[in-house]
Design a protein around this motif. Structure first.
Motif, short mmCIF file in Angstrom:
data_model
loop_
_atom_site.label_atom_id
_atom_site.label_comp_id
_atom_site.label_asym_id
_atom_site.label_seq_id
_atom_site.Cartn_x
_atom_site.Cartn_y
_atom_site.Cartn_z
N MET A 1 14.15 6.39 -0.52
CA MET A 1 13.90 5.92 -1.86
C MET A 1 13.14 4.60 -1.78
N ALA A 2 12.52 4.22 -2.91
CA ALA A 2 11.74 2.99 -2.96
C ALA A 2 12.02 2.24 -4.24
N VAL A 3 12.02 0.91 -4.15
CA VAL A 3 12.13 0.03 -5.30
C VAL A 3 10.82 -0.72 -5.41
N VAL A 4 10.12 -0.55 -6.53
CA VAL A 4 8.80 -1.13 -6.70
C VAL A 4 8.72 -1.90 -8.02
N GLY A 5 7.62 -2.62 -8.20
CA GLY A 5 7.42 -3.38 -9.41
C GLY A 5 6.69 -4.67 -9.11
N PRO A 6 6.47 -5.49 -10.13
CA PRO A 6 5.72 -6.73 -9.92
C PRO A 6 6.51 -7.79 -9.20
N THR A 7 5.81 -8.74 -8.63
CA THR A 7 6.46 -9.87 -7.97
C THR A 7 7.35 -10.60 -8.96
N ALA A 90 17.59 5.01 3.76
CA ALA A 90 16.49 4.04 3.87
C ALA A 90 16.01 3.67 2.47
N ILE A 91 15.88 2.38 2.23
CA ILE A 91 15.44 1.88 0.93
C ILE A 91 14.20 1.03 1.14
N LEU A 92 13.05 1.57 0.79
CA LEU A 92 11.78 0.86 0.90
C LEU A 92 11.65 -0.07 -0.30
N VAL A 93 11.23 -1.32 -0.06
CA VAL A 93 11.12 -2.26 -1.17
C VAL A 93 9.88 -3.13 -0.98
N GLY A 94 9.11 -3.28 -2.06
CA GLY A 94 7.95 -4.16 -1.99
C GLY A 94 6.98 -3.92 -3.13
N GLY A 95 6.07 -4.87 -3.28
CA GLY A 95 5.09 -4.79 -4.34
C GLY A 95 3.68 -4.54 -3.88
N SER A 96 3.50 -4.31 -2.57
CA SER A 96 2.17 -4.01 -2.04
C SER A 96 1.92 -2.50 -2.18
N GLY A 97 1.21 -2.14 -3.25
CA GLY A 97 1.14 -0.73 -3.64
C GLY A 97 0.62 0.20 -2.58
N LEU A 98 -0.44 -0.18 -1.88
CA LEU A 98 -1.00 0.71 -0.87
C LEU A 98 -0.03 0.89 0.29
N TYR A 99 0.71 -0.15 0.63
CA TYR A 99 1.69 -0.04 1.71
C TYR A 99 2.83 0.89 1.31
N VAL A 100 3.27 0.81 0.07
CA VAL A 100 4.30 1.72 -0.41
C VAL A 100 3.82 3.16 -0.30
N ARG A 101 2.59 3.39 -0.75
CA ARG A 101 2.06 4.75 -0.70
C ARG A 101 1.85 5.22 0.73
N ALA A 102 1.47 4.30 1.61
CA ALA A 102 1.29 4.68 3.01
C ALA A 102 2.58 5.19 3.62
N ALA A 103 3.70 4.57 3.23
CA ALA A 103 4.99 5.00 3.76
C ALA A 103 5.46 6.31 3.12
N LEU A 104 5.20 6.47 1.83
CA LEU A 104 5.79 7.59 1.09
C LEU A 104 4.90 8.82 1.02
N ASP A 105 3.59 8.64 0.96
CA ASP A 105 2.69 9.74 0.62
C ASP A 105 1.95 10.31 1.82
N VAL A 106 1.45 11.53 1.64
CA VAL A 106 0.53 12.12 2.61
C VAL A 106 -0.76 11.30 2.52
N LEU A 107 -1.05 10.56 3.58
CA LEU A 107 -2.17 9.63 3.56
C LEU A 107 -2.74 9.50 4.95
#
Length: 292
Positions: A1-7, A90-107
């Protein structure tokens, strides 16, 4: 899972609370928190605030090193697999959008070629950006319309020469690499603006300028990524005598607010994110409910 949003929206605190509820461990996806010593200006979660929850991918780089999304993808997925392999969440957390997608998505990340990069950078230095942009418009009009700064134009041309494919063809689809839940923190924008201003003032009061000075001695200016971090680039100007601390503080506040708006725009474009009110007293319980 991931927790995302603005700084400044409370992602780190929510991630710790979820880890305590779900027997989890946190994986950092904030690019600037990879850097050792960049603690005050990145609002890096302290050991006490982690409340005994293991955190991964914090303090992994020196300030002279360049952050790499492809390296992060490999390291984050290895950390997630290790956490899950031990029966934890595992709990992914951060506001760097491309890094979040790199971890979660087919990329898929195209490779690099230092010789091609050096040649393109030499052409940029000799003739400026316009000829390179014209070449990119012919090879990859989608990227040409989307990319503004010289570094990204050079990268797009490097990828085209290296692979024969447009850089835009490597952009990710919204397809998870493995099943995931994303929780976004919905903010009141005026309250967030006020909170960010207070946070920057707090960073300055807690010694941001001294931190920047220490990191400057460690090579901060040599780093292509770290030197651009919010607060750090501003206070380097203080060290150089270009600005005073008040000017650097106000510029950091303005830049941080703009960054938060860009983060919201990025994450709002992803329909898979479930948004929850950042000030909801039942935030943790509702978040846990989404993860069961």
């Amino acid at each position: 899972m991931a927790v995302v949003g603005p700084t400044g929206s409370g992602k780190s605190d929510l991630a710790v609370a979820l880890a305590l509820q779900l027997d989890g461990e946190v994986v950092n996806a904030d690019a600037m928190q990879f850097y050792r010593g960049m603690d005050i200006g990145t609002a890096k979660i302290t050991p006490a605030e982690r409340r005994g929850v293991p955190h991964h991918l914090l303090d992994t780089l020196d300030v002279t090193e360049e952050a790499s999304v492809s390296d992060f993808q490999r390291e984050a997925r290895a950390a997630i697999a290790d956490i899950h392999g031990r029966g934890k969440r595992a709990i992914l957390v951060g506001g760097s959008g491309l890094y979040v997608r790199a971890a979660l998505d087919v990329l898929e990340f195209p490779g690099t070629d230092p010789d091609i990069r050096r040649r393109l950078e030499a052409q940029l230095a000799d003739a400026g950006l316009a000829p390179l942009r014209t070449r990119l418009e012919a090879a990859d009009p989608v990227s040409a319309a989307r990319l503004g700064d010289a570094r990204r134009v050079v990268r797009a041309l490097e990828v085209f020469e290296l692979t024969g494919r447009p850089f835009s063809s490597f952009m990710p689809a919204r397809e998870y690499f493995q099943p995931a839940v994303q929780i976004g923190l919905e903010v009141d924008r005026q309250l967030l603006k006020d909170r960010l201003a207070r946070r920057v003032h707090g960073m300055v009061a807690n010694g941001l300028q001294d931190e920047v000075q220490r990191l400057d001695a460690a090579g901060l200016r040599e780093g292509k990524t770290a030197a651009r971090a919010l607060g750090y680039s501003q206070f380097l100007k203080v060290l150089d005598g270009e600005w005073d601390a008040d000017q650097a503080t106000e510029d950091t506040i303005v830049a941080t607010r703009k960054f938060a708006r860009r983060q919201l725009t990025w994450f709002r474009a992803d329909p898979r994110i479930t948004w929850l009110d950042w000030q909801d007293p039942d935030l943790v319980a509702k978040s846990v409910g989404l993860c069961r």
